[in-house]
Design a protein around this motif. Sequence first.
Motif, PDB file in Angstrom:
ATOM      1  N   SER A  56       0.809  -1.212   0.000  1.00 28.79           N
ATOM      2  CA  SER A  56       0.000   0.000   0.000  1.00 28.79           C
ATOM      3  C   SER A  56       0.842   1.262   0.000  1.00 28.79           C
ATOM      4  O   SER A  56       0.624   2.163  -0.810  1.00 28.79           O
ATOM      5  CB  SER A  56      -0.922   0.006   1.232  1.00 28.79           C
ATOM      6  N   SER A  57       1.796   1.342   0.921  1.00 30.17           N
ATOM      7  CA  SER A  57       2.474   2.607   1.183  1.00 30.17           C
ATOM      8  C   SER A  57       3.983   2.420   1.192  1.00 30.17           C
ATOM      9  O   SER A  57       4.512   1.638   1.987  1.00 30.17           O
ATOM     10  CB  SER A  57       2.018   3.173   2.535  1.00 30.17           C
ATOM     11  N   ARG A  58       4.646   3.150   0.327  1.00 36.50           N
ATOM     12  CA  ARG A  58       6.106   3.065   0.234  1.00 36.50           C
ATOM     13  C   ARG A  58       6.739   3.831   1.388  1.00 36.50           C
ATOM     14  O   ARG A  58       6.354   4.969   1.678  1.00 36.50           O
ATOM     15  CB  ARG A  58       6.580   3.648  -1.093  1.00 36.50           C
ATOM     16  N   THR A  59       7.695   3.212   2.061  1.00 36.33           N
ATOM     17  CA  THR A  59       8.471   3.895   3.102  1.00 36.33           C
ATOM     18  C   THR A  59       9.952   3.760   2.779  1.00 36.33           C
ATOM     19  O   THR A  59      10.386   2.760   2.223  1.00 36.33           O
ATOM     20  CB  THR A  59       8.188   3.323   4.505  1.00 36.33           C
ATOM     21  N   ASP A  60      10.714   4.787   3.156  1.00 38.29           N
ATOM     22  CA  ASP A  60      12.137   4.847   2.827  1.00 38.29           C
ATOM     23  C   ASP A  60      12.996   4.150   3.877  1.00 38.29           C
ATOM     24  O   ASP A  60      12.519   3.727   4.932  1.00 38.29           O
ATOM     25  CB  ASP A  60      12.583   6.311   2.734  1.00 38.29           C
ATOM     26  N   THR A  61      14.301   4.105   3.593  1.00 39.27           N
ATOM     27  CA  THR A  61      15.272   3.576   4.550  1.00 39.27           C
ATOM     28  C   THR A  61      15.127   4.283   5.889  1.00 39.27           C
ATOM     29  O   THR A  61      15.081   5.515   5.946  1.00 39.27           O
ATOM     30  CB  THR A  61      16.698   3.783   4.019  1.00 39.27           C
ATOM     31  N   GLY A  62      15.040   3.515   6.965  1.00 40.30           N
ATOM     32  CA  GLY A  62      14.981   4.093   8.295  1.00 40.30           C
ATOM     33  C   GLY A  62      13.601   4.455   8.785  1.00 40.30           C
ATOM     34  O   GLY A  62      13.427   4.799   9.951  1.00 40.30           O
ATOM     35  N   VAL A  63      12.591   4.390   7.904  1.00 37.37           N
ATOM     36  CA  VAL A  63      11.214   4.704   8.302  1.00 37.37           C
ATOM     37  C   VAL A  63      10.544   3.418   8.789  1.00 37.37           C
ATOM     38  O   VAL A  63      10.711   2.353   8.202  1.00 37.37           O
ATOM     39  CB  VAL A  63      10.423   5.321   7.129  1.00 37.37           C
ATOM     40  N   HIS A  64       9.770   3.528   9.848  1.00 35.23           N
ATOM     41  CA  HIS A  64       9.146   2.370  10.481  1.00 35.23           C
ATOM     42  C   HIS A  64       7.657   2.300  10.119  1.00 35.23           C
ATOM     43  O   HIS A  64       7.080   3.264   9.628  1.00 35.23           O
ATOM     44  CB  HIS A  64       9.291   2.457  11.998  1.00 35.23           C
ATOM     45  N   ALA A  65       7.056   1.160  10.397  1.00 31.38           N
ATOM     46  CA  ALA A  65       5.614   1.008  10.199  1.00 31.38           C
ATOM     47  C   ALA A  65       5.001   0.315  11.397  1.00 31.38           C
ATOM     48  O   ALA A  65       5.443  -0.769  11.785  1.00 31.38           O
ATOM     49  CB  ALA A  65       5.315   0.217   8.930  1.00 31.38           C
ATOM     50  N   LEU A  66       4.006   0.951  11.992  1.00 31.60           N
ATOM     51  CA  LEU A  66       3.183   0.289  13.004  1.00 31.60           C
ATOM     52  C   LEU A  66       2.161  -0.610  12.324  1.00 31.60           C
ATOM     53  O   LEU A  66       1.784  -1.650  12.862  1.00 31.60           O
ATOM     54  CB  LEU A  66       2.482   1.325  13.872  1.00 31.60           C
ATOM     55  N   PHE A 224       0.210  10.662  -0.102  1.00 28.59           N
ATOM     56  CA  PHE A 224       1.250  11.655   0.128  1.00 28.59           C
ATOM     57  C   PHE A 224       2.235  11.675  -1.037  1.00 28.59           C
ATOM     58  O   PHE A 224       2.416  10.670  -1.734  1.00 28.59           O
ATOM     59  CB  PHE A 224       2.013  11.334   1.416  1.00 28.59           C
ATOM     60  N   LEU A 225       2.901  12.802  -1.194  1.00 28.67           N
ATOM     61  CA  LEU A 225       3.986  12.922  -2.156  1.00 28.67           C
ATOM     62  C   LEU A 225       5.269  12.362  -1.541  1.00 28.67           C
ATOM     63  O   LEU A 225       5.385  12.208  -0.323  1.00 28.67           O
ATOM     64  CB  LEU A 225       4.190  14.390  -2.539  1.00 28.67           C
ATOM     65  N   TYR A 226       6.234  12.091  -2.407  1.00 29.09           N
ATOM     66  CA  TYR A 226       7.499  11.523  -1.950  1.00 29.09           C
ATOM     67  C   TYR A 226       8.170  12.459  -0.948  1.00 29.09           C
ATOM     68  O   TYR A 226       8.427  13.625  -1.255  1.00 29.09           O
ATOM     69  CB  TYR A 226       8.401  11.270  -3.159  1.00 29.09           C
ATOM     70  N   ARG A 227       8.400  11.969   0.267  1.00 30.58           N
ATOM     71  CA  ARG A 227       9.052  12.689   1.357  1.00 30.58           C
ATOM     72  C   ARG A 227       8.273  13.925   1.816  1.00 30.58           C
ATOM     73  O   ARG A 227       8.834  14.817   2.478  1.00 30.58           O
ATOM     74  CB  ARG A 227      10.490  13.054   0.994  1.00 30.58           C
ATOM     75  N   GLN A 228       6.990  13.993   1.502  1.00 28.73           N
ATOM     76  CA  GLN A 228       6.175  15.133   1.910  1.00 28.73           C
ATOM     77  C   GLN A 228       6.091  15.252   3.431  1.00 28.73           C
ATOM     78  O   GLN A 228       6.207  16.350   3.980  1.00 28.73           O
ATOM     79  CB  GLN A 228       4.769  14.999   1.323  1.00 28.73           C
ATOM     80  N   VAL A 229       5.897  14.136   4.119  1.00 29.12           N
ATOM     81  CA  VAL A 229       5.744  14.189   5.575  1.00 29.12           C
ATOM     82  C   VAL A 229       7.029  14.690   6.236  1.00 29.12           C
ATOM     83  O   VAL A 229       6.990  15.543   7.132  1.00 29.12           O
ATOM     84  CB  VAL A 229       5.345  12.807   6.130  1.00 29.12           C
ATOM     85  N   ARG A 230       8.164  14.187   5.809  1.00 32.29           N
ATOM     86  CA  ARG A 230       9.426  14.608   6.415  1.00 32.29           C
ATOM     87  C   ARG A 230       9.715  16.080   6.143  1.00 32.29           C
ATOM     88  O   ARG A 230      10.285  16.781   6.989  1.00 32.29           O
ATOM     89  CB  ARG A 230      10.573  13.724   5.913  1.00 32.29           C
ATOM     90  N   ARG A 231       9.296  16.584   5.000  1.00 32.87           N
ATOM     91  CA  ARG A 231       9.490  18.010   4.710  1.00 32.87           C
ATOM     92  C   ARG A 231       8.550  18.870   5.554  1.00 32.87           C
ATOM     93  O   ARG A 231       8.946  19.926   6.063  1.00 32.87           O
ATOM     94  CB  ARG A 231       9.285  18.276   3.217  1.00 32.87           C
ATOM     95  N   ILE A 232       7.324  18.416   5.717  1.00 34.77           N
ATOM     96  CA  ILE A 232       6.380  19.170   6.544  1.00 34.77           C
ATOM     97  C   ILE A 232       6.888  19.227   7.984  1.00 34.77           C
ATOM     98  O   ILE A 232       6.909  20.292   8.613  1.00 34.77           O
ATOM     99  CB  ILE A 232       4.976  18.532   6.473  1.00 34.77           C
ATOM    100  N   ALA A 265      16.475  21.292   5.878  1.00 36.15           N
ATOM    101  CA  ALA A 265      15.366  21.396   6.839  1.00 36.15           C
ATOM    102  C   ALA A 265      14.523  20.123   6.903  1.00 36.15           C
ATOM    103  O   ALA A 265      13.668  20.017   7.771  1.00 36.15           O
ATOM    104  CB  ALA A 265      14.475  22.589   6.496  1.00 36.15           C
ATOM    105  N   MET A 266      14.750  19.178   6.003  1.00 34.75           N
ATOM    106  CA  MET A 266      13.924  17.970   6.011  1.00 34.75           C
ATOM    107  C   MET A 266      14.241  17.118   7.231  1.00 34.75           C
ATOM    108  O   MET A 266      15.400  16.894   7.572  1.00 34.75           O
ATOM    109  CB  MET A 266      14.152  17.149   4.736  1.00 34.75           C
ATOM    110  N   ALA A 267      13.203  16.643   7.905  1.00 31.37           N
ATOM    111  CA  ALA A 267      13.382  15.805   9.087  1.00 31.37           C
ATOM    112  C   ALA A 267      14.003  14.469   8.692  1.00 31.37           C
ATOM    113  O   ALA A 267      13.713  13.934   7.619  1.00 31.37           O
ATOM    114  CB  ALA A 267      12.041  15.577   9.772  1.00 31.37           C
ATOM    115  N   PRO A 268      14.838  13.890   9.563  1.00 32.21           N
ATOM    116  CA  PRO A 268      15.449  12.591   9.256  1.00 32.21           C
ATOM    117  C   PRO A 268      14.403  11.479   9.303  1.00 32.21           C
ATOM    118  O   PRO A 268      13.319  11.644   9.881  1.00 32.21           O
ATOM    119  CB  PRO A 268      16.490  12.432  10.364  1.00 32.21           C
ATOM    120  N   PRO A 269      14.709  10.317   8.724  1.00 31.61           N
ATOM    121  CA  PRO A 269      13.716   9.237   8.667  1.00 31.61           C
ATOM    122  C   PRO A 269      13.440   8.553   9.992  1.00 31.61           C
ATOM    123  O   PRO A 269      12.382   7.943  10.173  1.00 31.61           O
ATOM    124  CB  PRO A 269      14.322   8.257   7.663  1.00 31.61           C
ATOM    125  N   SER A 270      14.371   8.634  10.942  1.00 34.44           N
ATOM    126  CA  SER A 270      14.290   7.785  12.127  1.00 34.44           C
ATOM    127  C   SER A 270      13.043   7.996  12.974  1.00 34.44           C
ATOM    128  O   SER A 270      12.578   7.078  13.634  1.00 34.44           O
ATOM    129  CB  SER A 270      15.534   7.989  13.002  1.00 34.44           C
TER     130      SER A 270
END
Length: 296
Positions: A56-66, A224-232, A265-270
């Motif tokens: 369903s949802s693509r996540t990048d290196t270091g991003v977690h999923a509940l 969401f757009l690619y890396r939109q959440v981390r930029r917000i 300014a983009m937040a890290p993935p962790s």
Amino acid sequence: MACVPARYLVFFQYFGTRYSGVMETKSDQALVGVQNYLERAAGKLRPSSPIKFHISSRTDTGVHALANAAHLDIHRAPGKPDFTGHQLAHGLNHHLRPEPIRILSAQRVPSTFHARFSARSRTYLYRLLLGTEHHSQVPVFERDLCWAPPGGPLDIPAMRTAAQFLLGTHDFSTFRSLSSEAAAQSPVRTLQELQIQPGPGLLAQHCPHRKFEFWEVKIKSRSFLYRQVRRIVGALVAVGQGRLSPGHIQELLELKDPRAFPPNAMAPPSGLFLKCVEYSQEDLNIPAEQQLQGLS
């Protein structure tokens, strides 16, 4: 006559630090995708044809999923009954050990269901840790599970004011990453929810010699757009640090240019977690005629 495969929806979680992201990668990389392990585990269930996870949802290196989601089709040998949801979840979890990946649930769904395109919403959480002067002060059990922005306390009221500019439907071009793949997508998205609230720390109460504060940024949208959440999140933290004003967030939206986003300014993935993917019950209900096919 060819046997009709059974389609399943599975919800699964993972600790993203160990993987290159959720999507499948070449198996000779140092870090591979969560999908590699899911499909390897599924192959040990002895299906009559290879199993592909449609995530369903693509996540990048270091991003977690509940709770991420995927659908898969399973062909079984003639005469073998379809797996129940419980059997499938149990079998996959058995073969996923010892990876930090777990199937939360599995259920039969209609053959028309698609884990990505049928999703009604996706919700992300971003965990912030305040009260540290240096990243070395992050508690051991919170490392890779939060972001401790430098510079002291954050102005939470200012961040909440800034967040109001992002709610609703906008062209989020400034808040998407520059890439050829991202450029092909429409930049228009609708944020249904954006909240900044105190959050629980894993073991913060056991560190009495330091005063830690945990905050969570919760963001909900259909997509969401690619890396939109981390930029917000990164932009909101910059507001909390006083490097941007709340009004700057509105200005960034109106510029509609990813190159206008403040550098670094983009937040890290962790600190990022995919919290949940939601579907309507109507999309999950199996038509009576398909149920009969499964029994024949």
